[in-house]
Design a protein around this motif. Structure first.
Motif, PDB file in Angstrom:
ATOM      1  N   UNK A  40       6.329 -23.346 -12.305  1.00 42.24           N
ATOM      2  CA  UNK A  40       7.196 -23.678 -11.049  1.00 42.24           C
ATOM      3  C   UNK A  40       8.338 -24.592 -11.581  1.00 42.24           C
ATOM      4  N   UNK A  41       8.124 -25.435 -12.713  1.00 44.83           N
ATOM      5  CA  UNK A  41       9.186 -26.237 -12.698  1.00 44.83           C
ATOM      6  C   UNK A  41      10.056 -26.127 -13.936  1.00 44.83           C
ATOM      7  N   UNK A  42       9.919 -24.978 -14.618  1.00 47.45           N
ATOM      8  CA  UNK A  42      10.571 -24.391 -15.691  1.00 47.45           C
ATOM      9  C   UNK A  42      10.298 -25.296 -16.997  1.00 47.45           C
ATOM     10  N   UNK A  43       9.059 -25.632 -16.987  1.00 43.57           N
ATOM     11  CA  UNK A  43       8.712 -26.381 -18.148  1.00 43.57           C
ATOM     12  C   UNK A  43       8.102 -25.536 -19.325  1.00 43.57           C
ATOM     13  N   UNK A  44       8.465 -25.822 -20.565  1.00 44.07           N
ATOM     14  CA  UNK A  44       8.274 -24.977 -21.817  1.00 44.07           C
ATOM     15  C   UNK A  44       6.699 -25.252 -21.965  1.00 44.07           C
ATOM     16  N   UNK A  45       6.205 -23.884 -22.078  1.00 41.05           N
ATOM     17  CA  UNK A  45       4.650 -23.952 -22.248  1.00 41.05           C
ATOM     18  C   UNK A  45       4.422 -23.716 -23.800  1.00 41.05           C
ATOM     19  N   UNK A  46       4.793 -22.835 -24.344  1.00 41.82           N
ATOM     20  CA  UNK A  46       4.571 -22.279 -25.847  1.00 41.82           C
ATOM     21  C   UNK A  46       3.277 -22.762 -26.226  1.00 41.82           C
ATOM     22  N   UNK A  47       3.304 -23.409 -27.362  1.00 41.59           N
ATOM     23  CA  UNK A  47       2.002 -23.991 -28.002  1.00 41.59           C
ATOM     24  C   UNK A  47       1.764 -25.163 -27.699  1.00 41.59           C
ATOM     25  N   UNK A  48       2.603 -25.809 -27.076  1.00 37.56           N
ATOM     26  CA  UNK A  48       2.614 -27.367 -26.535  1.00 37.56           C
ATOM     27  C   UNK A  48       1.038 -27.831 -26.160  1.00 37.56           C
ATOM     28  N   UNK A  49       0.751 -28.926 -26.471  1.00 34.93           N
ATOM     29  CA  UNK A  49      -0.657 -29.375 -25.806  1.00 34.93           C
ATOM     30  C   UNK A  49      -0.463 -29.883 -24.354  1.00 34.93           C
ATOM     31  N   UNK A  50      -1.688 -29.627 -23.681  1.00 32.31           N
ATOM     32  CA  UNK A  50      -1.556 -29.827 -22.383  1.00 32.31           C
ATOM     33  C   UNK A  50      -1.098 -31.205 -21.949  1.00 32.31           C
ATOM     34  N   UNK A  51      -1.169 -32.324 -22.568  1.00 33.14           N
ATOM     35  CA  UNK A  51      -0.906 -33.579 -22.380  1.00 33.14           C
ATOM     36  C   UNK A  51       1.037 -33.624 -22.578  1.00 33.14           C
ATOM     37  N   UNK A  52       1.344 -32.543 -23.571  1.00 34.40           N
ATOM     38  CA  UNK A  52       2.797 -32.728 -23.880  1.00 34.40           C
ATOM     39  C   UNK A  52       3.438 -31.942 -22.563  1.00 34.40           C
ATOM     40  N   UNK A  53       2.949 -30.903 -21.970  1.00 31.33           N
ATOM     41  CA  UNK A  53       3.319 -30.371 -20.715  1.00 31.33           C
ATOM     42  C   UNK A  53       3.315 -31.296 -19.721  1.00 31.33           C
ATOM     43  N   UNK A  54       2.098 -31.857 -19.662  1.00 31.31           N
ATOM     44  CA  UNK A  54       1.841 -32.752 -18.461  1.00 31.31           C
ATOM     45  C   UNK A  54       2.905 -34.035 -18.253  1.00 31.31           C
ATOM     46  N   UNK A  55       3.154 -34.706 -19.535  1.00 30.25           N
ATOM     47  CA  UNK A  55       4.260 -35.509 -19.390  1.00 30.25           C
ATOM     48  C   UNK A  55       5.557 -35.210 -18.868  1.00 30.25           C
ATOM     49  N   UNK A  56       6.016 -33.885 -19.061  1.00 28.23           N
ATOM     50  CA  UNK A  56       6.997 -33.319 -18.494  1.00 28.23           C
ATOM     51  C   UNK A  56       7.042 -33.072 -17.347  1.00 28.23           C
ATOM     52  N   UNK A  57       5.921 -32.434 -16.624  1.00 21.53           N
ATOM     53  CA  UNK A  57       5.746 -32.289 -15.205  1.00 21.53           C
ATOM     54  C   UNK A  57       5.849 -33.469 -14.466  1.00 21.53           C
ATOM     55  N   UNK A  58       4.995 -34.581 -14.961  1.00 19.65           N
ATOM     56  CA  UNK A  58       4.980 -35.822 -14.508  1.00 19.65           C
ATOM     57  C   UNK A  58       6.476 -36.625 -14.233  1.00 19.65           C
ATOM     58  N   UNK A  59       7.231 -36.181 -15.537  1.00 18.05           N
ATOM     59  CA  UNK A  59       8.588 -36.897 -15.413  1.00 18.05           C
ATOM     60  C   UNK A  59       9.531 -36.062 -14.662  1.00 18.05           C
ATOM     61  N   UNK A  60       9.145 -34.983 -14.266  1.00 17.08           N
ATOM     62  CA  UNK A  60       9.979 -34.096 -13.510  1.00 17.08           C
ATOM     63  C   UNK A  60       9.638 -34.558 -12.052  1.00 17.08           C
ATOM     64  N   UNK A  61       8.491 -34.613 -11.571  1.00 17.87           N
ATOM     65  CA  UNK A  61       8.000 -34.800 -10.391  1.00 17.87           C
ATOM     66  C   UNK A  61       8.323 -36.308  -9.910  1.00 17.87           C
ATOM     67  N   UNK A  62       8.199 -37.128 -10.644  1.00 16.93           N
ATOM     68  CA  UNK A  62       8.479 -38.587 -10.423  1.00 16.93           C
ATOM     69  C   UNK A  62       9.863 -38.719  -9.919  1.00 16.93           C
ATOM     70  N   UNK A  63      10.940 -37.872 -10.333  1.00 19.61           N
ATOM     71  CA  UNK A  63      12.293 -38.022 -10.084  1.00 19.61           C
ATOM     72  C   UNK A  63      12.539 -37.515  -8.606  1.00 19.61           C
TER      73      UNK A  63
END
Ligand code: SF4
Lengths: 73, 656
Positions: free
Chosen positions: B137-160
């Motif tokens: 939804x938010x256009x955040x890179x998935x790739x082989x990144x860990x769930x926590x790495x993805x989650x940090x990006x999601x959280x930082x995008x949504x807090x804004x």
């Protein structure tokens, strides 16, 4: 899953084998794992694939719904 | 104003406990309502108190038509018209409701970010699939990144999203394309969640926006920042942290309290603490501690929306809805009631003082005089939860003999998130809303209704919810519910599959039986009304029912509303194109123009409009009329009248 094969008589032929019910009979048990369908998807690939099919309304370009448009709004 | 009700509740458990409260000499909301009557001028939105030259009261004359001269004089000291005053009051309610949901959402993002960064080790990503969904939804890179790495990006995008000043909220993109165009044309696409609330407060300050239509336009914008912003963010991240709900069986009503166990009630709205309590209550060491105090175990039960959160995800039983919060304490069997934010009556402390119950506040934003404060810390969630449970256990020996737990509890099935409905209708390989749309098109299901909202002591408790929902399902309308409304119908036995055969029309019953679902689906807490928006969007996108939410044969209602959050919810449904009817009373009746704008003109602008009807049967009829109007516009009204021809009838037709 184990497939059940049933024997049935067919018109003009002898007995034929047909695939039986593929659902589990009876009512699901309440509690425990009942209803926990999301756990069926194991790997990240399976989950992404599911999003493309199950949630295709948002995550797939390969389907035809009410909003197939050339130029997105 | 609704007529004075005759009975206090249709729920016998509630009636029994009101009687016990009277016997014990305890004042509860039902008795306070007898002595404190609502102000009729405030109720119709005709009282302005935003400056110190007032308060100014400008009520609509009763029992006669107002002359133009009289109307001209009906202003506040500053000259503010009844229109401006009613619209300002209405907008302030929306702002407060949107702020409540927004602040809930913000707290969830904060906890989510702590979890993602490993700073709140007890919270983890439970639902990877929902995490991936949000990343898409938010256009955040998935790739082989860990769930926590993805989650940090999601959280930082949504807090804004809360402090964003320009552009549009990101979740607006989830809405049907036509709906997005309507919002842009009307200039109501919200920019940032906080910005819309702050602007609403500024515009309703003395001497700012004095055009009722312009005020109500900001009402749409602020409310959309709730439904497609704060509420949706809360729902989605809670799903990632605690799991997306799936069907679960549980029980409801005060009979879920246990005579020989430590009863701990969790009341409020935000699920972090409740989740942790649900986990920790099973801890062997704490159970042993409870036994050392003479109890057989620890019994956790929910109240209000927190109850819905842990019901949906853990099947924790519900003690009751909004008007039962004090009555739970009146049983004499509650060791502690743990509260966080929203819908917590201050009367709880007074009621608790008549028993041994401890009221424990846990959030720095919501303290209560006379309560014990035990701050809940996301970083040390288990520790906080254990301390609270120990406090409840320590209180068990103080329980007196004055205990009466009503022997009454009802079974229910909850857990119908959008994702689960989609799965139930189509299975893992082709999850789909197609069967629902097909059954609407062929007329087995007439339409869909969201019946949500609170309880209100000014009308008979639970009555309007149950009557309305029974009328809707009898007429083949599938009902989606959240909040205290869902609890009311659960107590009446409507949230089980068997209810379809007993109460639903033939068409709806046949579909419910085929899929194995109740005719009334519980989608969660009030914040989860965002799930209804998404489910409705999926119906539109699947096709065959128009290309906008306003095309759907659907309607919404809050027949026993009381909170400002309900007004915000109603306004975001109307601004999303849904006809929405409220009961009890209507807060703009002091201005005919404002009321007409909400009840008529909004339909031209947004495709949805408000209505007010305190009689639940009449309100259900209005919803069904609206559903039929949409069916007609879609050209599927004939399907309901169709006749199935057998071969003989066909031959007769051909011969004729
Ligand atoms: S703003 Fe106007 S209407 Fe409101 S209290 Fe002040 S003087 Fe009265």
């Amino acid at each position: 899953m184990d497939y059940k094969v049933e024997e049935k008589s067919a018109p003009g032929r002898d007995k034929v084998e047909v695939l039986g019910a593929t659902f589990e009979e009876g009512r699901p048990e309440v509690g425990g794992e009942a209803g926990k369908w999301r756990q069926k998807l194991g790997t990240r690939e399976e989950k992404l694939k599911y999003l493309q099919t199950g949630e295709r309304y948002w995550y797939s370009k390969e389907w035809f719904g009410s909003e197939k448009r050339k130029n997105p709004a | 104003m609704a007529e004075e009700k005759e009975t206090k509740s249709i729920d016998q458990v509630t009636v029994e406990m009101i009687e016990k409260a009277a016997q014990d000499g305890v004042r509860v909301v039902f008795s306070r309502a007898e002595t404190t009557k609502p102000c009729p001028i405030g109720a119709e939105g005709s009282c302005c108190s935003i400056c110190a030259m007032g308060p100014c009261r400008v009520p609509l004359p009763k029992g006669k038509e107002e002359t133009p001269e009289e109307k001209k004089k009906r202003t506040g000291v500053c000259g503010a018209t009844a229109e401006t005053i009613a619209a300002r009051n209405f907008l302030r309610k929306i702002a407060a409701g949107a702020a409540a949901h927004g602040d809930h959402g913000r707290r969830v993002v904060e906890a989510f970010l702590l979890a993602a960064r490993g700073e709140a080790p007890e919270f983890q990503i439970k639902d990877e699939q929902k995490l991936l969904q949000l990343a898409l939804d938010l256009g955040i890179d998935i790739g082989d990144r860990s769930n926590n790495e993805i989650a940090v990006d999601i959280g930082e995008t949504l807090i804004k999203e809360f402090g964003k000043q320009e552009g549009e909220l990101l979740f607006l993109k989830r809405a049907p394309l036509k709906r997005q165009e309507i919002w842009r044309q009307q200039g109501v696409a919200p920019r940032g969640i906080d910005r819309e609330v702050v602007e609403a407060m500024h515009r309703t300050h003395m001497g700012v926006d004095q055009d009722y239509q312009n005020l109500l336009k900001q009402g749409a914008r602020a409310a959309l920042a709730d439904g497609w912003g704060g509420s949706m963010i809360a729902t989605e991240l809670q799903d990632i942290l605690f799991g997306t709900p799936a069907p679960v069986y549980s029980q409801i009503n005060l009979g879920v309290l246990k005579p020989d166990e430590v009863n701990l009630i969790i009341h409020g709205h935000e699920p972090q603490l409740a989740e942790m309590l649900a986990v920790v209550a099973q801890d062997a060491e704490l159970v042993a501690y409870a036994k050392s105090k003479g109890a057989k175990g620890i019994n956790l039960a929910g109240m209000c929306c927190t109850a819905n959160e842990i019901l949906m995800r853990h099947g924790v039983p519900i003690a009751g809805n909004f008007l039962q919060q004090e009555l739970a304490i009146v049983t004499g069997a509650v060791e502690a009631m743990v509260v966080d934010v929203q819908c917590i009556m201050q009367g709880l402390v007074d009621v608790a003082s008549c028993f041994h119950t401890k009221i424990i506040t846990t959030d720095h934003r919501a303290k209560m005089e006379g309560a014990t404060h035990m701050e809940f810390d996301d970083r040390h969630a288990t520790e906080s939860a254990r301390a609270i449970i120990r406090a409840a256990i320590d209180n068990f020996p103080n329980r007196s003999q004055n205990v009466r737990i009503p022997d009454n509890r009802t079974g229910l099935i909850a857990g119908f998130s959008h994702e689960t409905i989609n799965y139930l209708l189509g299975g893992v390989f082709r999850a789909s809303y197609r069967p629902l749309n097909d059954n609407i098109i062929n007329g087995r299901i007439r339409g869909v209704a969201g019946v949500v909202g609170c309880n209100n002591v000014r009308v008979t408790h639970d009555n309007a919810h149950v009557i309305m929902v029974k009328e809707l399902i009898k007429n083949d309308v599938l009902v989606l519910q959240t909040g205290c409304a869902a609890m009311a119908c659960a107590k009446a036995g409507l949230l089980v599959p068997e209810a379809a055969a007993q109460y639903a029309g033939e068409g709806l019953a046949s579909v419910c039986e085929a899929v194995g679902i109740p005719p009334v689906l519980h989608l969660g807490a009030c914040i989860d009304n965002s799930r209804i928006l998404i489910a409705a969007t999926a119906m539109v996108k699947d096709g065959g029912l128009g290309d906008d939410l306003s095309d759907l044969p659907a309607a919404g209602a809050a027949p026993e509303w009381m909170s400002e959050k309900a007004i915000s919810i109603g306004q975001y449904f109307v601004s999303s194109g849904v006809f929405t009817v409220f009961g009890v009373n209507w807060p703009t009746l002091g201005s005919k123009k404002v009321t007409d704008f909400l009840f008529k003109d909004m339909e031209d602008l947004y495709g949805g409009m408000w209505a007010f009807e305190p009689d639940p049967i009449k309100a259900a009829k209005l919803m069904i009329e609206q559903i039929d109007k949409k069916r007609k516009a879609l050209g599927i009204d004939k399907a309901r009248e169709r006749v199935l021809y057998d071969m003989e009838m066909r031959r007769e037709l051909e011969a004729a």
